[in-house]
Design a protein around this motif. Structure first.
Motif, short mmCIF file in Angstrom:
data_model
loop_
_atom_site.label_atom_id
_atom_site.label_comp_id
_atom_site.label_asym_id
_atom_site.label_seq_id
_atom_site.Cartn_x
_atom_site.Cartn_y
_atom_site.Cartn_z
N UNK A 94 0.81 -1.22 0.00
CA UNK A 94 0.00 0.00 0.00
C UNK A 94 0.84 1.27 0.00
N UNK A 95 2.01 1.22 0.67
CA UNK A 95 2.76 2.45 0.89
C UNK A 95 4.02 2.62 0.05
N UNK A 108 -3.15 9.10 -0.41
CA UNK A 108 -1.75 9.47 -0.51
C UNK A 108 -0.99 8.74 0.61
N UNK A 109 0.00 7.91 0.28
CA UNK A 109 0.67 7.09 1.29
C UNK A 109 1.43 7.90 2.34
N UNK A 110 1.75 9.14 2.04
CA UNK A 110 2.48 9.97 2.99
C UNK A 110 1.54 10.93 3.72
N UNK A 303 11.57 3.87 1.40
CA UNK A 303 11.03 2.69 0.74
C UNK A 303 10.16 3.05 -0.46
N UNK A 304 9.47 4.18 -0.37
CA UNK A 304 8.65 4.63 -1.49
C UNK A 304 9.54 4.89 -2.71
N UNK A 305 10.66 5.53 -2.51
CA UNK A 305 11.60 5.79 -3.61
C UNK A 305 12.25 4.49 -4.08
N UNK A 306 12.62 3.63 -3.13
CA UNK A 306 13.29 2.36 -3.44
C UNK A 306 12.41 1.45 -4.30
#
Length: 319
Positions: A94-95, A108-110, A303-306
């Motif tokens: 999900x995030x 929005x995950x953030x 982790x979102x960027x990764x």
């Protein structure tokens, strides 16, 4: 006078939040899970809920809201009141992955969530139907090359998808992905031979992985797995491969800081509980909590960027 009123208002709000936190909780808490009962996340959540309930002296009820690649549960929690009575135990699906897998998201995950704590990581393993004439990952890749488009893999979550698509891209094999709503059904179909390969989380697949109902070829983490010490990593065949699934707990956005701190403190005590640690270890889950909400927030952002890099590298395009 205007400045005084502003300061008074801030002080009043701070005091109100503090008083609210002291009384919290005074009714049952719902811990929402984005996957079906029997999934790896579900198993961890139920152990967390039991211990957290004992500490808070209130029921902590696990509620499964599976479907749409965790979007249903995420949207539900994002719209919930930020009062500490609706919490979200979720994963990278999900995030970290969804923002790159879907052109539009209903959350929005953030911005729509308040990070509380990371719980840990859940390694995965690549398993095949035992009727498939392969005993190692190199043999599977060779067999798949000789049978392009004739094999299928189950994909009930982002980790399974990214793992297989990465293996496909690097190895040059053609294996068809079959979407599933839940891990238990994916494993059932692997055992029955409806699909021939499945990258499954250790939490939901442990029983089958340690039986002769499937053949376990490799684990997704480069460092290997304590639960399967004699099973090689995918990285031993597919160089540079290292993949796991993180698990953490959030509240809706704007959850009052005193509530966040209280939950974090109580969850840290749960994670330190020896009985809890033993139960979690038996599922293959690797407990690795963050100490502060800020630490978890930074991890979620990283982790979102990764995952964006991994999904692009695997050739997965947003739908």
């Amino acid at each position: 006078m205007k400045k005084f009123k502003t300061l008074l208002g801030i002080a009043t709000l701070t005091l109100s939040a503090s008083v609210f936190a002291q009384a919290y909780p005074n009714k049952p808490i719902t811990l929402v899970i984005p996957f079906a009962a029997g999934s790896g996340t579900d198993g961890v959540a139920r152990n967390v809920a039991q211990k957290l309930s004992e500490r808070l002296k209130q029921p902590v009820i696990v509620e499964n809201k599976a479907g749409a690649s965790a979007q249903i549960a995420a949207q539900y929690v994002a719209k919930a009141a930020p009062d500490g009575y609706t919490l979200f135990m979720t994963t990278n699906t999900s995030h970290s992955a969804n923002p790159w897998m879907f052109k539009t998201l209903s959350y929005d995950p953030i911005k729509d969530f308040t990070p509380i704590t990371r719980v840990g990581e859940l390694p995965f393993a690549l398993a095949v139907n035992p009727k498939l004439p392969v005993n190692t990952l190199p043999e599977f890749i060779e067999y798949a090359k000789k049978n392009p488009g004739k094999l299928s893999y189950a994909t009930p979550n982002s980790t399974s998808l990214v793992a297989m698509e990465t293996i496909k891209r690097i190895s040059g094999i053609d294996v068809v992905g079959i979407p599933y709503k839940a891990s238990p059904q994916a494993m059932t179909d692997l055992i029955a031979g409806q699909v021939q390969v499945y990258v499954v989380d250790l939490g939901s697949g442990m029983g089958a992985l340690k039986s002769d109902r499937v053949r376990t070829l490799a684990v997704t983490t480069a460092k290997g797995s304590q639960s399967f010490p004699n099973v090689p990593s995918i990285a031993s065949t597919v160089k540079g491969f290292d993949l796991t699934s993180w698990n953490g707990i959030f509240g809706p956005a704007n959850l009052p800081r005193p509530i966040v701190d209280k939950l974090n403190t109580e969850l840290q005590a749960v994670f330190a509980d020896k009985d809890f640690q033993q139960k979690i270890a038996a599922t293959g889950f690797e407990l690795d909590p963050t100490k502060t909400p800020e630490e978890f927030a930074k991890y979620v952002d990283f982790q979102l960027k990764h995952w964006g890099e991994m999904l692009r590298g695997a050739g997965v395009k947003p739908e």
